[in-house]
Enzyme design. Structure first.
Site, mmCIF file in Angstrom:
data_model
loop_
_atom_site.group_PDB
_atom_site.id
_atom_site.type_symbol
_atom_site.label_atom_id
_atom_site.label_comp_id
_atom_site.label_asym_id
_atom_site.label_seq_id
_atom_site.Cartn_x
_atom_site.Cartn_y
_atom_site.Cartn_z
ATOM 1 N N LYS A 42 0.871 -1.178 0.000
ATOM 2 C CA LYS A 42 0.000 0.000 0.000
ATOM 3 C C LYS A 42 0.906 1.225 0.000
ATOM 4 O O LYS A 42 1.263 1.749 1.044
ATOM 5 C CB LYS A 42 -0.933 -0.018 1.215
ATOM 6 C CG LYS A 42 -2.244 -0.758 0.938
ATOM 7 C CD LYS A 42 -3.180 -0.687 2.109
ATOM 8 C CE LYS A 42 -4.441 0.064 1.784
ATOM 9 N NZ LYS A 42 -5.366 -0.677 0.915
HETATM 10 C C1 LIG Z 1 -6.328 -1.445 0.531
HETATM 11 C C2 LIG Z 1 -6.697 -1.928 -0.818
HETATM 12 C C3 LIG Z 1 -7.656 -2.932 -1.014
HETATM 13 C C4 LIG Z 1 -8.449 -3.537 0.118
HETATM 14 O O1 LIG Z 1 -7.649 -4.159 1.063
HETATM 15 P P1 LIG Z 1 -8.188 -4.453 2.534
HETATM 16 O O2 LIG Z 1 -7.027 -5.055 3.219
HETATM 17 O O3 LIG Z 1 -9.319 -5.390 2.387
HETATM 18 O O4 LIG Z 1 -8.624 -3.149 3.092
HETATM 19 C C5 LIG Z 1 -7.881 -3.363 -2.309
HETATM 20 N N1 LIG Z 1 -7.236 -2.821 -3.357
HETATM 21 C C6 LIG Z 1 -6.326 -1.839 -3.202
HETATM 22 C C7 LIG Z 1 -5.651 -1.260 -4.406
HETATM 23 C C8 LIG Z 1 -6.029 -1.366 -1.941
HETATM 24 O O5 LIG Z 1 -5.107 -0.405 -1.787
#
Ligand SMILES: *Cc1c(COP(=O)(O)O)cnc(C)c1O
Length: 320
Positions: free
Chosen positions: A172
């Site tokens: 992320k």
């Molecule tokens: C954060 C995110 C998600 C969802 O992830 P979770 O862990 O379920 O919150 C999905 N796709 C992207 C591109 C993300 O950054």
């Protein structure tokens, strides 16, 4: 241009009021959590972050899957070679303290680590160690209550999800979100609630910040995650679906396969479990929130709100 004085909406139906912030290890009022305009991350997107939710439960507020989120936060930092000047335990405690200090019953929590203002060369590493903060705010449904009730309208984006040799899609990273922001702007301009991104070969990847699932009959199809973020909600929903007796299959899907699906839905910490009513102006199934989707949504919300002891290990209580 008149100065903007009101807090800006940051999605869904909520406003950003963050109160107290854990800023480099200390709880401070939001006004004091300030950074320089020469912050590396502001110029080059060199930040990593998490999105976590805390829910009101019968035993007080609890953070959902804290351990997994903190672990991913440190993994994202590792990908970027950021040194975090805190241990996972300290960041976890920072997260819990932000919920506690703001007396939130439920909230969205945003840990962020970023490269500071030491050097503006493109190589971020002279800015190590990273700065770290955790903010939290009260946030309802991400795509709006109506999207949950009626299903969200999706549009396939002209922006593709970046391949694995272009950006680190499993981490992320702030800069990754330029891709998400472009897709989301486009979807909103087209009157849709959310964007669907395809990978560079044209297979379905994910939403701008959500993973995508679909049902054909009562079989749940999960998209393989070659270029997708490995969502913690994705993992939770797969576990819950299996526990409810659904067959779960992993596949690589095309957009026309989704047009022909009986139900499509999106999952993510922010979006939770949100049904999709249409994709590219084609109704999905009946064009309403699907029955299996809503069953999974209910079971997911019961899990996060501490109403199912089976998923008790996923909760960390803020006031143990
Ligand atoms: C954060 C995110 C998600 C969802 O992830 P979770 O862990 O379920 O919150 C999905 N796709 C992207 C591109 C993300 O950054």
């Amino acid at each position: 241009m008149a100065a903007e004085t009101k807090p800006k909406s940051i999605g869904g139906d909520s406003k950003m009021k963050t109160g107290l912030i854990w800023f480099n290890g200390h709880i401070v009022p939001q006004e004091e959590a300030k950074v320089s305009v020469l912050t590396h991350a502001l110029h080059y997107g060199t930040s990593v972050f998490e999105g976590i939710r805390a829910y009101e439960t019968p035993k007080g507020p609890a953070v959902f899957r804290l351990k997994e989120h903190v672990e991913r936060f440190f993994h994202s930092a590792k990908v970027m070679m950021f040194e975090l000047p805190f241990t996972p335990e300290q960041v976890s405690e920072g997260i819990l303290s932000v919920v506690r200090e703001n007396s939130y019953k439920s909230c969205y929590i945003r840990p962020l680590a970023w490269m500071g203002a030491t050097s503006l060369g493109v190589n971020p590493l002279p800015n190590n160690p990273a700065e770290v903060m955790v903010a939290a705010w009260e946030w309802g449904t991400y795509l709006g209550d109506e999207a949950v009730r009626k299903g969200a309208r999706l549009i396939t984006s002209s922006w593709a999800r970046f391949p694995a040799n272009v950006m680190p899609g499993k981490a992320k990273v702030g800069g990754n979100y330029v891709n998400s922001a472009l897709a989301r702007i486009e979807a909103h301009q087209a009157g849709a609630d959310e964007a669907l991104l395809l990978d560079k070969e044209g297979f379905v990847a994910e939403g701008s910040g959500e993973n995508l699932f679909f049902f054909k009959g009562s079989t749940l199809y999960v998209l393989e995650h070659s270029v997708n973020l490995m969502g913690i909600t994705r993992d939770s929903v797969i576990t819950i679906a299996r526990d409810l007796g659904y067959e779960v299959r992993e596949c690589r899907a095309t957009r026309d396969q989704l047009y022909m699906a009986d139900e499509v839905f999106m999952v993510g910490t922010a979006a939770e479990v949100t049904p999709v009513s249409s994709l590219d102006h084609r109704a999905i199934g009946s064009g309403q929130a699907g029955e299996h989707t809503m069953r999974l949504r209910k079971a997911y919300l019961e899990a996060v709100q501490g109403h199912n002891p089976k998923y008790g290990p996923w909760l960390t209580y803020v006031n143990p």
